[in-house]
Write a protein that holds these residues in place. Structure first.
Motif, PDB file in Angstrom:
ATOM      1  N   TYR A  99       0.811  -1.218   0.000  1.00  0.00           N
ATOM      2  CA  TYR A  99       0.000   0.000   0.000  1.00  0.00           C
ATOM      3  C   TYR A  99       0.846   1.271   0.000  1.00  0.00           C
ATOM      4  N   GLU A 100       1.870   1.315   0.822  1.00  0.00           N
ATOM      5  CA  GLU A 100       2.658   2.549   0.973  1.00  0.00           C
ATOM      6  C   GLU A 100       3.412   2.928  -0.296  1.00  0.00           C
ATOM      7  N   THR A 101       3.884   1.948  -1.043  1.00  0.00           N
ATOM      8  CA  THR A 101       4.704   2.260  -2.220  1.00  0.00           C
ATOM      9  C   THR A 101       3.951   2.182  -3.541  1.00  0.00           C
ATOM     10  N   GLN A 102       2.918   1.302  -3.621  1.00  0.00           N
ATOM     11  CA  GLN A 102       2.245   1.083  -4.906  1.00  0.00           C
ATOM     12  C   GLN A 102       0.718   1.096  -4.820  1.00  0.00           C
ATOM     13  N   ASP A 103       0.161   1.369  -3.650  1.00  0.00           N
ATOM     14  CA  ASP A 103      -1.289   1.338  -3.429  1.00  0.00           C
ATOM     15  C   ASP A 103      -1.899   0.004  -3.873  1.00  0.00           C
ATOM     16  N   ILE A 104      -1.267  -1.093  -3.456  1.00  0.00           N
ATOM     17  CA  ILE A 104      -1.804  -2.414  -3.766  1.00  0.00           C
ATOM     18  C   ILE A 104      -1.384  -3.378  -2.659  1.00  0.00           C
ATOM     19  N   ALA A 105      -2.259  -4.315  -2.363  1.00  0.00           N
ATOM     20  CA  ALA A 105      -1.943  -5.411  -1.447  1.00  0.00           C
ATOM     21  C   ALA A 105      -2.509  -6.681  -2.049  1.00  0.00           C
ATOM     22  N   PHE A 106      -1.836  -7.798  -1.775  1.00  0.00           N
ATOM     23  CA  PHE A 106      -2.234  -9.083  -2.342  1.00  0.00           C
ATOM     24  C   PHE A 106      -2.604 -10.070  -1.237  1.00  0.00           C
ATOM     25  N   TYR A 107      -3.417 -11.029  -1.599  1.00  0.00           N
ATOM     26  CA  TYR A 107      -3.916 -12.066  -0.705  1.00  0.00           C
ATOM     27  C   TYR A 107      -3.573 -13.426  -1.312  1.00  0.00           C
ATOM     28  N   ASP A 108      -3.353 -14.418  -0.456  1.00  0.00           N
ATOM     29  CA  ASP A 108      -3.157 -15.781  -0.958  1.00  0.00           C
ATOM     30  C   ASP A 108      -4.492 -16.501  -1.087  1.00  0.00           C
ATOM     31  N   ASN A 109      -5.280 -16.458  -0.037  1.00  0.00           N
ATOM     32  CA  ASN A 109      -6.573 -17.152  -0.018  1.00  0.00           C
ATOM     33  C   ASN A 109      -7.674 -16.151   0.287  1.00  0.00           C
ATOM     34  N   VAL A 110      -8.735 -16.227  -0.473  1.00  0.00           N
ATOM     35  CA  VAL A 110      -9.862 -15.324  -0.280  1.00  0.00           C
ATOM     36  C   VAL A 110     -11.129 -16.162  -0.168  1.00  0.00           C
ATOM     37  N   ARG A 111     -11.943 -15.834   0.802  1.00  0.00           N
ATOM     38  CA  ARG A 111     -13.196 -16.564   0.992  1.00  0.00           C
ATOM     39  C   ARG A 111     -14.363 -15.838   0.323  1.00  0.00           C
ATOM     40  N   ASN A 112     -15.331 -16.629  -0.055  1.00  0.00           N
ATOM     41  CA  ASN A 112     -16.602 -16.114  -0.598  1.00  0.00           C
ATOM     42  C   ASN A 112     -16.435 -15.288  -1.865  1.00  0.00           C
ATOM     43  N   GLU A 113     -15.537 -15.706  -2.742  1.00  0.00           N
ATOM     44  CA  GLU A 113     -15.395 -15.012  -4.015  1.00  0.00           C
ATOM     45  C   GLU A 113     -16.590 -15.298  -4.912  1.00  0.00           C
ATOM     46  N   GLN A 114     -17.012 -14.274  -5.623  1.00  0.00           N
ATOM     47  CA  GLN A 114     -18.060 -14.383  -6.630  1.00  0.00           C
ATOM     48  C   GLN A 114     -17.420 -14.140  -7.988  1.00  0.00           C
ATOM     49  N   THR A 115     -18.003 -14.687  -9.034  1.00  0.00           N
ATOM     50  CA  THR A 115     -17.436 -14.496 -10.366  1.00  0.00           C
ATOM     51  C   THR A 115     -18.375 -13.688 -11.247  1.00  0.00           C
ATOM     52  N   ILE A 116     -17.764 -12.902 -12.097  1.00  0.00           N
ATOM     53  CA  ILE A 116     -18.491 -12.120 -13.100  1.00  0.00           C
ATOM     54  C   ILE A 116     -17.793 -12.371 -14.426  1.00  0.00           C
ATOM     55  N   ASP A 117     -18.508 -12.868 -15.400  1.00  0.00           N
ATOM     56  CA  ASP A 117     -17.958 -13.063 -16.736  1.00  0.00           C
ATOM     57  C   ASP A 117     -18.268 -11.822 -17.559  1.00  0.00           C
ATOM     58  N   MET A 118     -17.207 -11.183 -18.024  1.00  0.00           N
ATOM     59  CA  MET A 118     -17.340  -9.903 -18.710  1.00  0.00           C
ATOM     60  C   MET A 118     -17.078 -10.041 -20.201  1.00  0.00           C
ATOM     61  N   VAL A 119     -17.847  -9.269 -20.969  1.00  0.00           N
ATOM     62  CA  VAL A 119     -17.676  -9.151 -22.414  1.00  0.00           C
ATOM     63  C   VAL A 119     -17.441  -7.669 -22.715  1.00  0.00           C
ATOM     64  N   PRO A 120     -16.962  -7.338 -23.911  1.00  0.00           N
ATOM     65  CA  PRO A 120     -16.707  -5.930 -24.220  1.00  0.00           C
ATOM     66  C   PRO A 120     -17.932  -5.047 -23.940  1.00  0.00           C
ATOM     67  N   GLY A 121     -17.675  -3.924 -23.281  1.00  0.00           N
ATOM     68  CA  GLY A 121     -18.723  -2.997 -22.879  1.00  0.00           C
ATOM     69  C   GLY A 121     -19.133  -3.154 -21.432  1.00  0.00           C
ATOM     70  N   ASP A 122     -18.795  -4.286 -20.805  1.00  0.00           N
ATOM     71  CA  ASP A 122     -19.066  -4.482 -19.375  1.00  0.00           C
ATOM     72  C   ASP A 122     -18.016  -3.732 -18.565  1.00  0.00           C
ATOM     73  N   PHE A 123     -18.437  -3.225 -17.404  1.00  0.00           N
ATOM     74  CA  PHE A 123     -17.477  -2.600 -16.507  1.00  0.00           C
ATOM     75  C   PHE A 123     -17.825  -2.904 -15.061  1.00  0.00           C
ATOM     76  N   VAL A 124     -16.793  -2.839 -14.221  1.00  0.00           N
ATOM     77  CA  VAL A 124     -16.962  -2.974 -12.777  1.00  0.00           C
ATOM     78  C   VAL A 124     -16.316  -1.766 -12.119  1.00  0.00           C
ATOM     79  N   VAL A 125     -16.922  -1.354 -11.017  1.00  0.00           N
ATOM     80  CA  VAL A 125     -16.356  -0.318 -10.166  1.00  0.00           C
ATOM     81  C   VAL A 125     -15.955  -1.020  -8.881  1.00  0.00           C
ATOM     82  N   LEU A 126     -14.671  -1.009  -8.596  1.00  0.00           N
ATOM     83  CA  LEU A 126     -14.116  -1.734  -7.460  1.00  0.00           C
ATOM     84  C   LEU A 126     -13.589  -0.739  -6.442  1.00  0.00           C
TER      85      LEU A 126
END
Length: 163
Positions: A99-126
């Motif tokens: 976070y301090e140097t690149q504004d990013i953090a990573f995880y090894d394991n994540v619970r309760n992930e949902q999936t979204i299949d995207m095609v051109p024109g789809d967008f997500v706000v995260l």
């Protein structure tokens, strides 16, 4: 997180936060096909555009990530992409904090992930509370092209510019 597409944008735009509306309006006004991959200024301080051209890969090979300072607006321009998302919480453990140097953090394991299949024109706000695993393959690995607008959290502060 917000999931939508450019077809529904006009009908839904009034429900989006003002900085998200401004960013999507700029995306629609910009000839994204003419921009090379890389970082580009995007019309106001605290907001910039990345044109990314990754090759998707199996979701297990992609590290989940979050950002502390920026909200991502990811618009798929070509190809097919599976986006996996989950909510950040105390149960979700950061294993690589940049976070301090690149504004990013990573995880090894994540619970309760949902999936979204995207095609051109789809967008997500995260938002910063959304763990996301971008650039995952839907059925097979493929090159994709996407526009990612990075919106600094300061732009979401209340004030006349955000009404």
């Amino acid at each position: 997180m917000i999931y939508s597409d450019l077809t529904n944008w006009e009908r839904e735009r009034h429900t989006f936060p003002a900085p998200v509306r401004r960013a999507i309006e700029r995306l629609m006004e910009t000839d994204l096909d003419a921009l090379p991959a890389g970082r580009h200024s995007f019309g106001e301080p605290g907001m910039y555009l990345l044109i990314n051209e990754p090759v998707t890969s199996d979701w297990q090979d992609v590290k989940p990530e979050t950002h502390k300072l920026h909200t991502d607006i990811q618009l798929l321009l070509s190809g097919r992409e599976r986006m996996r998302v989950a909510k950040a919480s105390e149960e979700q453990i950061i294993t690589d904090d940049r976070y301090e140097t690149q504004d990013i953090a990573f995880y090894d394991n994540v619970r309760n992930e949902q999936t979204i299949d995207m095609v051109p024109g789809d967008f997500v706000v995260l938002f910063p509370t959304d763990i996301h695993r971008p650039n995952c393959s839907v059925e097979e690995d493929m090159p994709i092209r996407k526009a990612v607008v990075k919106v600094h959290g300061d732009l979401f502060a209340t004030g006349p510019q955000n009404e």
